[in-house]
Design an enzyme around this catalytic site. Structure first.
Site, PDB file in Angstrom:
ATOM      1  N   SER A  79      53.255  38.144  42.797  1.00  0.00           N
ATOM      2  CA  SER A  79      53.486  38.232  44.232  1.00  0.00           C
ATOM      3  C   SER A  79      52.185  37.909  44.943  1.00  0.00           C
ATOM      4  O   SER A  79      51.102  37.957  44.346  1.00  0.00           O
ATOM      5  CB  SER A  79      53.949  39.644  44.606  1.00  0.00           C
ATOM      6  OG  SER A  79      53.927  39.841  46.007  1.00  0.00           O
ATOM      7  N   TYR A 128      54.016  48.880  44.467  1.00  0.00           N
ATOM      8  CA  TYR A 128      54.329  47.485  44.159  1.00  0.00           C
ATOM      9  C   TYR A 128      53.055  46.702  43.839  1.00  0.00           C
ATOM     10  O   TYR A 128      53.000  45.956  42.850  1.00  0.00           O
ATOM     11  CB  TYR A 128      55.060  46.871  45.350  1.00  0.00           C
ATOM     12  CG  TYR A 128      55.561  45.468  45.125  1.00  0.00           C
ATOM     13  CD1 TYR A 128      56.669  45.233  44.315  1.00  0.00           C
ATOM     14  CD2 TYR A 128      54.941  44.375  45.733  1.00  0.00           C
ATOM     15  CE1 TYR A 128      57.149  43.938  44.113  1.00  0.00           C
ATOM     16  CE2 TYR A 128      55.412  43.084  45.541  1.00  0.00           C
ATOM     17  CZ  TYR A 128      56.515  42.873  44.727  1.00  0.00           C
ATOM     18  OH  TYR A 128      56.969  41.594  44.530  1.00  0.00           O
TER      19      TYR A 128
END
Length: 378
Positions: A231, A244
């Protein structure tokens, strides 16, 4: 990302103009000094600046330069997280290109819609397999299923081409694995339980490592590819996203270490760093925000709720709700980058499918001193 204040926007623009002016007048002077020290004529300075600028424009504006492609026919790819989102779209895309796809779905045994849709292809090249990346048993069973199907192809029980390039002359190999399965959540550190940190990393990080280790012998035999979905938050942190970010930073580190080790085996390891695709994937909805918010507040220690206050908490939850309709609506940039990592003879180490403003933010936060980037964005 929270909207920047008018003051900060003005400051950012002013800083950009100032930097442009400084470089415009200062760089030629510095190059003149350097040329003089090297005994070269000063007239070369202008040409140097023009060449550097043209190279920059070419880098930014030109399409990706072809680097040769491997033969698709007869190759198999294992993709995790194919119930929905990137994984589901990728399984269809790779099948259309001619790959044999082993699509790992979490809800296959429970009649999940995503798994059903892939099974309805009724194709020898679309094989849906039950897969929970958190389960050692299911990962091992999936790998055995892949091995059996590759061997069936070798023995001639199917009509498509062999799926392997054997190095040892024994077990067949798998061309690529795409570790796509992942989960996301949000919440400030003091509102987030240790259990949540563990659950997110169990899927995003340990799941990636677990699957990779299980299929790596097959990948090595094929001299194939490992493609890991990280990401933009694997390279830069953000408030409310620590569980995350922690898991995705780990994916980056694991991928780098694996790339060094696999070089001698001829295996290429690539990392995909998508930007904001919330709308396209449906990974964050208003219902998800509401249920997560209730969980965060109800499970938070009383002293944390007292210190932060309900108004502060609700403000952040409103911010998360505002993200639900944000981001790119088309997943094609991600699919194209994953495909390039799989079929290019010289794949990139990192791919950044994201909107320009996120790419600029990523560069600033990873290259500027933290004091400067923090001031601009937080």
């Amino acid at each position: 990302m929270a909207p920047l204040s008018v003051f900060r926007v003005s400051l950012l623009v002013s800083f950009s103009v100032f930097l442009t002016v400084v470089l415009g007048f200062g760089l030629p002077a510095l190059l003149n000094v350097a040329m003089g020290m090297l005994g070269l004529p000063e007239t070369s300075v202008t040409e140097c600046i023009v060449v550097l600028y043209l190279l920059f424009v070419l880098y930014v504006a030109t399409p990706r330069i072809p680097r040769g492609f491997v033969e698709v026919k007869g190759k198999a790819v294992f993709v995790t997280g194919c119930d929905s989102g990137f994984g589901h779209a990728l399984a269809k895309h790779l099948h259309k290109l001619g790959f044999t796809v082993f699509a790992g779905c979490l809800f296959k045994d429970k009649g999940g819609e995503g798994a059903k849709e892939l099974e309805e292809f009724h194709s020898d090249r679309m094989k849906v397999v039950q897969l929970d990346v958190c389960s050692e048993e299911q990962v091992d069973q999936a790998v055995e299923y892949i091995k059996d199907n590759l061997k069936d192809s070798e023995s001639g029980t199917t009509t498509f081409f062999p799926l392997w390039q054997s190095v040892t002359g024994h077990d067949p190999g798998l061309w690529a694995v795409v570790n796509n399965a992942g989960v996301s959540t949000f919440g400030e550190v003091e509102f987030t339980s240790m259990e949540t940190y563990k659950q997110v990393s169990e899927v995003n990080l340990w799941g990636t490592i677990r699957v990779t280790k299980a299929v790596l012998p097959l990948i090595r035999r094929a001299k194939g590819r490992v493609v890991n979905l990280a990401s933009m938050y694997a390279r830069m942190g953000n408030s409310l996203r620590s569980p995350y970010c922690v898991s995705k930073y780990g994916v980056e580190a694991f991928s780098d270490c694996l790339r060094y080790e696999m070089k001698t085996w001829g295996v290429k390891v690539s990392i995909i760093e998508p930007g904001n695709f919330i709308v396209a994937t449906g990974i964050l909805t208003r219902d998800i925000v509401a249920s997560t918010a209730n969980k965060l507040w109800s499970e938070a220690p009383s002293h944390v709720k007292e210190d932060y206050g309900k108004a502060h908490f609700e403000q952040h939850m409103a911010l998360m709700r505002s993200y639900c309709n944000s981001g790119q609506r088309d997943v094609s940039p991600v699919l194209d980058d994953i495909t390039d990592a799989i079929i290019s003879k010289r794949p990139y180490t990192r791919y950044n499918p994201m909107e320009p403003h996120w790419w600029i933010r990523l560069q600033l936060m990873t290259h500027l001193p933290a004091a400067i980037s923090d001031f601009f964005y937080f």
